[in-house]
Design an enzyme around this catalytic site. Structure first.
Site, PDB file in Angstrom:
ATOM      1  N   ASP A 245       0.832  -1.206   0.000  1.00  0.00           N
ATOM      2  CA  ASP A 245       0.000   0.000   0.000  1.00  0.00           C
ATOM      3  C   ASP A 245       0.867   1.257   0.000  1.00  0.00           C
ATOM      4  O   ASP A 245       2.067   1.211   0.315  1.00  0.00           O
ATOM      5  CB  ASP A 245      -0.887  -0.053   1.256  1.00  0.00           C
ATOM      6  CG  ASP A 245      -2.197   0.688   1.087  1.00  0.00           C
ATOM      7  OD1 ASP A 245      -2.308   1.479   0.144  1.00  0.00           O
ATOM      8  OD2 ASP A 245      -3.101   0.472   1.919  1.00  0.00           O
TER       9      ASP A 245
ATOM     10  N   ASP B 129     -10.825   1.882  -3.222  1.00  0.00           N
ATOM     11  CA  ASP B 129     -11.428   1.539  -1.931  1.00  0.00           C
ATOM     12  C   ASP B 129     -12.945   1.509  -2.060  1.00  0.00           C
ATOM     13  O   ASP B 129     -13.635   1.066  -1.144  1.00  0.00           O
ATOM     14  CB  ASP B 129     -11.028   2.573  -0.872  1.00  0.00           C
ATOM     15  CG  ASP B 129      -9.640   2.315  -0.338  1.00  0.00           C
ATOM     16  OD1 ASP B 129      -9.065   1.260  -0.668  1.00  0.00           O
ATOM     17  OD2 ASP B 129      -9.116   3.165   0.403  1.00  0.00           O
TER      18      ASP B 129
HETATM   19  C1  DGJ Z   1      -5.875   1.864   1.883  1.00  0.00           C
HETATM   20  C2  DGJ Z   1      -6.253   0.667   1.090  1.00  0.00           C
HETATM   21  O1  DGJ Z   1      -6.769   1.062  -0.150  1.00  0.00           O
HETATM   22  C3  DGJ Z   1      -7.247  -0.167   1.887  1.00  0.00           C
HETATM   23  O2  DGJ Z   1      -7.664  -1.254   1.122  1.00  0.00           O
HETATM   24  C4  DGJ Z   1      -6.595  -0.616   3.173  1.00  0.00           C
HETATM   25  O3  DGJ Z   1      -5.541  -1.484   2.885  1.00  0.00           O
HETATM   26  C5  DGJ Z   1      -6.109   0.593   3.929  1.00  0.00           C
HETATM   27  N1  DGJ Z   1      -5.278   1.444   3.137  1.00  0.00           N
HETATM   28  C6  DGJ Z   1      -5.346   0.175   5.164  1.00  0.00           C
HETATM   29  O4  DGJ Z   1      -4.804   1.225   5.829  1.00  0.00           O
END
Ligand code: DGJ
Length: 777
Positions: free
Chosen positions: A476, A544
């Site tokens: 990430d 997300d």
């Molecule tokens: C952002 C990501 O897009 C989410 O899926 C998740 O992993 C969060 N970060 C975790 O902090």
């Protein structure tokens, strides 16, 4: 594939030709990029310079008609009469910005030529050739190498450049694009994919008019604001017809795509590293290489163009063991728990997931250091024993024993000020010596220009991957850059690019000898969805936002540029966490199944009937995932404003899966057609609706219209009935040869406002259906 005759270069792919020539003064003049040509003589296609144009500067006194400003060029400099934007702005060794690169030689080699610092497309077979053209700026001796790699079977040509300082004195690059081409105007629209957090990759069409159109990112990553991929579509182009050019950049940092319509009706296209805050000093003998631009053309509309990109990315960008391999169905615990979990909770979730058919369990953020919220812990990759009592190796073993592969989340490029890492090494964070740094999501960016920081990241991530059996990593990156400065470089104009080179170095060192790990990159969702990342990670988390209606726009946008095998797509709970929209579970699956399927919800709160539905969805997906991930993907021009139609056809045309989505219902909807494409006209198929449960609760008191007695839907026994019983939406089945089905299948009526029977399609708002089309002998 590549030929050179009488000063003319011709690059052919199966369905396209790319032709340019060396002019009498040594410039490269574009003649044609588009449909494959049969003829070997191009006089008709050469841009005519038969009259002197007012307000032009003549390149050479010997020819009053030769003006660079009105020519169709492959590359152009500054200060010799071309007033359109140049792909290069270089402070030359003599201090001026004037450059004039002219042809000096060429070389044709088999295969691709890998780069020193950046990832690029590759080939494992004898299926591409590279043309290298060397240009020289004669007074300075500075060299510019233009690389063209031709993937004939893919209808893709890639371009990039290398600048080499052949002068005693240094030069400074302020802008150096990867490619430039001038095309004749066809009333093009520039199609870009724009957005932001939870609204990535929305298609935007902008009709060109005179002037410069820019698609760019300045966030430090390729960004969710503007994907580096863009298209040029002639007026009237549709999903299935018309000329469409596609361009994308193998790069994960700040990018820049410029399209300029000149007053003479030429369209200049360029793409490369964003010149924003960029500068790079080249000393004698040094070289600078730009990222690679991927180009394709199709006269079969957007689908033809996308299908070229899809095949190319599956075959020549994604690499390693996961190339062409079916992606596992995963369950990610993020939206189930966020930071609040225990080993017990995780194992219970994993056991339930296993029962439903999930193959991979992913533990997301929150497992290390003091990471109990997003305010602390980033940088400290030691397992939090309060949450994972037994430690990571044992925990991975426990997940494996349940019968699942284990995956783990990291955010290695970042640090929280509240972390042991930051306390020990504040100098590892990107910040200026004389300013307080700005935070994003309570975190700072680590300085990947610093080799010590890169070593720290490699060691800490590799440590975990070595001790525990980890089959998947989610990488990430959750903030844009600010306070760009590194004490490790003398020219801060190099910061952004060196950061990205550092990132690629880290990814190569961590995963190069761990090809079995499926890497899924992510950046607050789809904030770094680009070809550079795909050289390391076979799939990328698209957004997300898992609301299926939003995903129709996001996944549609991505599908113009990237194959479904690269698009991470999850089913989450409803009402949706970001949009508050309530959608049927079937629609959440029907959207997510056109991608790499995962689930991201707490199964503890999923009712029994919905669990059964999830089990059926996963079984269905496993049976058809090759088609869903690697099939030939078709988008259809909307037949009605409230519909979306997708289809993926298996490579052998033995089966296809079509999606029919209704974004909003309308009163008395009228007839619905199911558009299909890509089937074998000589094969006979059956088409059948994937059965879909209709939960009684969705109909509230309306259920009384079909019951012999009346009940209050809020009455306790009624709620129990909702939990135990559901109806099935109408299943349709038809047979026919591919040609017949492609003529447009007429579906049963939707609910038209009164009367219901077993042949009524009950879609309502956000309803959808999948149809399976199978070859029958
Ligand atoms: C952002 C990501 O897009 C989410 O899926 C998740 O992993 C969060 N970060 C975790 O902090």
């Amino acid at each position: 594939m590549i030929s050179y005759q009488d000063g003319t270069f011709r690059l052919d792919t199966d369905h396209t030709s790319y032709i340019f020539r060396v002019t009498k003064f040594g410039h490269l003049e574009s003649i044609h990029y588009g449909e494959r040509l049969q003829e070997q003589s191009y006089e008709a296609l050469i841009l005519k310079q038969s009259a002197e144009i007012g307000s032009t500067v003549k390149y050479d006194a010997s020819d009053p008609l030769y003006s660079l400003d009105t020519m169709s060029l492959e590359w152009s400099g500054i200060g010799k009469g071309d007033y359109r934007h140049s792909p290069a702005e270089i402070r030359m060794p003599n201090g001026s910005f004037v450059t004039d690169f002219v042809y000096s030689g060429s070389q044709i080699t088999d295969g691709c030529i890998p780069m020193d610092t950046l990832p690029s497309s590759y080939s494992e077979a004898d299926d591409c050739r590279t043309l290298k053209i060397t240009m020289i700026d004669q007074p300075s001796g500075v060299l510019l190498h233009l690389f063209y790699t031709v993937f004939a079977g893919m209808d893709v040509i890639t371009r990039r450049v290398v600048l080499e300082n052949g002068n005693e004195n240094p030069l400074e690059i302020r802008k150096l694009m990867s490619m430039m081409i001038d095309l004749p105007s066809r009333n093009f629209s520039m199609v870009t994919f724009k957005g932001g957090w939870i609204k990535e990759a929305h298609r935007d069409d902008c009709r060109l008019h005179p002037g410069l159109f820019v698609n760019e990112s300045t966030t430090g990553a390729s960004s969710n604001r503007s994907n580096p991929g863009f298209l040029l579509a002639e007026q009237g182009a549709s999903e299935s017809s018309g000329r469409v050019y596609g361009f994308n950049l193998v790069y994960s940092g700040n990018h820049y795509e410029g399209v300029e319509l000149s007053n003479m009706g030429l369209v200049r296209v360029m793409s490369g590293i964003n010149p924003h805050c960029f500068s790079w000093t080249l000393h004698k003998g040094e070289r600078f290489e730009t990222p690679e631009t991927i180009m394709t053309f199709s006269s079969s509309g957007f689908n033809g163009m996308s299908q070229n990109f899809h095949d190319f990315i599956n075959g020549h960008i994604v690499r390693g063991i996961w190339k062409g391999k079916e992606r596992p169905v995963l369950l990610n615990n993020w939206e189930a728990h966020f930071f609040s979990f225990t080993q017990g909770k995780l194992l219970r979730l994993a056991r339930q997931a296993k029962k439903l058919g999930v193959e991979l369990f992913v533990l997301d953020d929150g497992w290390f250091g003091k990471r109990n919220s997003d305010t602390a812990g980033l940088g400290d990759y030691t397992v939090n024993r309060r949450k994972i009592r037994c430690g990571m190796p044992k925990f991975a073993e426990k997940i494996n024993r349940i019968g699942l592969k284990f995956g783990l989340w990291f955010e290695p490029e970042m640090v929280n000020p509240d972390s042991d890492l930051f306390r020990a090494h504040p100098e590892y964070a990107v910040r200026l010596p004389d300013r307080d740094p700005s935070l994003g999501r309570n975190q700072l960016v680590l300085d990947l220009c610093n080799p010590e920081v890169r070593d720290y990241i490699v060691t800490s991530v590799r440590g975990i991957l070595t001790e525990a059996d980890i089959s998947y990593v989610k990488w990430d990156m959750n903030r844009h850059m600010s306070d760009m400065y590194s004490p490790c470089i003398s020219d801060q104009g190099e910061f952004y690019h060196r950061y990205i080179i550092g990132l690629y170095d880290i990814l190569g060192r961590i995963f190069g000898d761990r090809p079995q790990i499926l890497l899924e990159t992510c950046s607050s969702g789809g904030n770094r969805f680009d070809l550079g990342m795909l050289c390391y990670s076979p799939q990328i988390w698209a957004s997300d936002d898992t609301d299926p209606i939003e995903r129709l726009a996001i996944q549609r946008g991505l599908s113009y540029l990237y194959p479904l095998s690269t698009i991470g797509a999850h089913v989450s709970s409803a009402p949706h966490q970001q949009t508050l929209r309530s959608t049927p579970l079937s629609s959440r699956f029907n959207a997510a199944s056109f991608g790499c399927l995962g689930y991201e919800l707490d199964l503890k709160f999923v009712p029994r009937l919905e669990k059964r539905e999830i089990r059926e969805q996963i079984a269905f997906y496993k049976e058809h995932r090759n088609t869903m991930q690697y099939g030939k993907f078709y988008r259809f021009d909307a037949l009605k404003g409230n519909k979306v139609h997708w289809e993926s056809v298996g490579r052998d045309k033995e089966e296809a899966v079509a999606g029919f989505y209704q974004t909003q219902s309308s009163a008395s909807e009228g007839f619905d057609f199911l558009p299909l494409a890509g089937l074998d006209p000589e094969k006979k198929y059956t088409l059948r609706t994937m059965p879909r449960p209709l939960y009684i609760k969705r109909f509230g008191a309306l259920i009384n219209f079909i019951l012999p007695f009346h009940i209050d839907p809020e009455w306790f026994p009624a709620r129990m009935i909702n939990k135990l019983v559901c109806l099935t939406d109408c299943v349709e089945e038809y047979q026919g040869y591919g040609r017949l089905l492609e003529a447009g299948v007429k579906l049963n009526n939707q609910f038209e406002g009164s009367n219901f029977n077993s042949r009524t399609r009950m879609l309502g708002d956000f309803g959808s259906n999948l149809y399976i089309i199978r070859h029958v002998s």
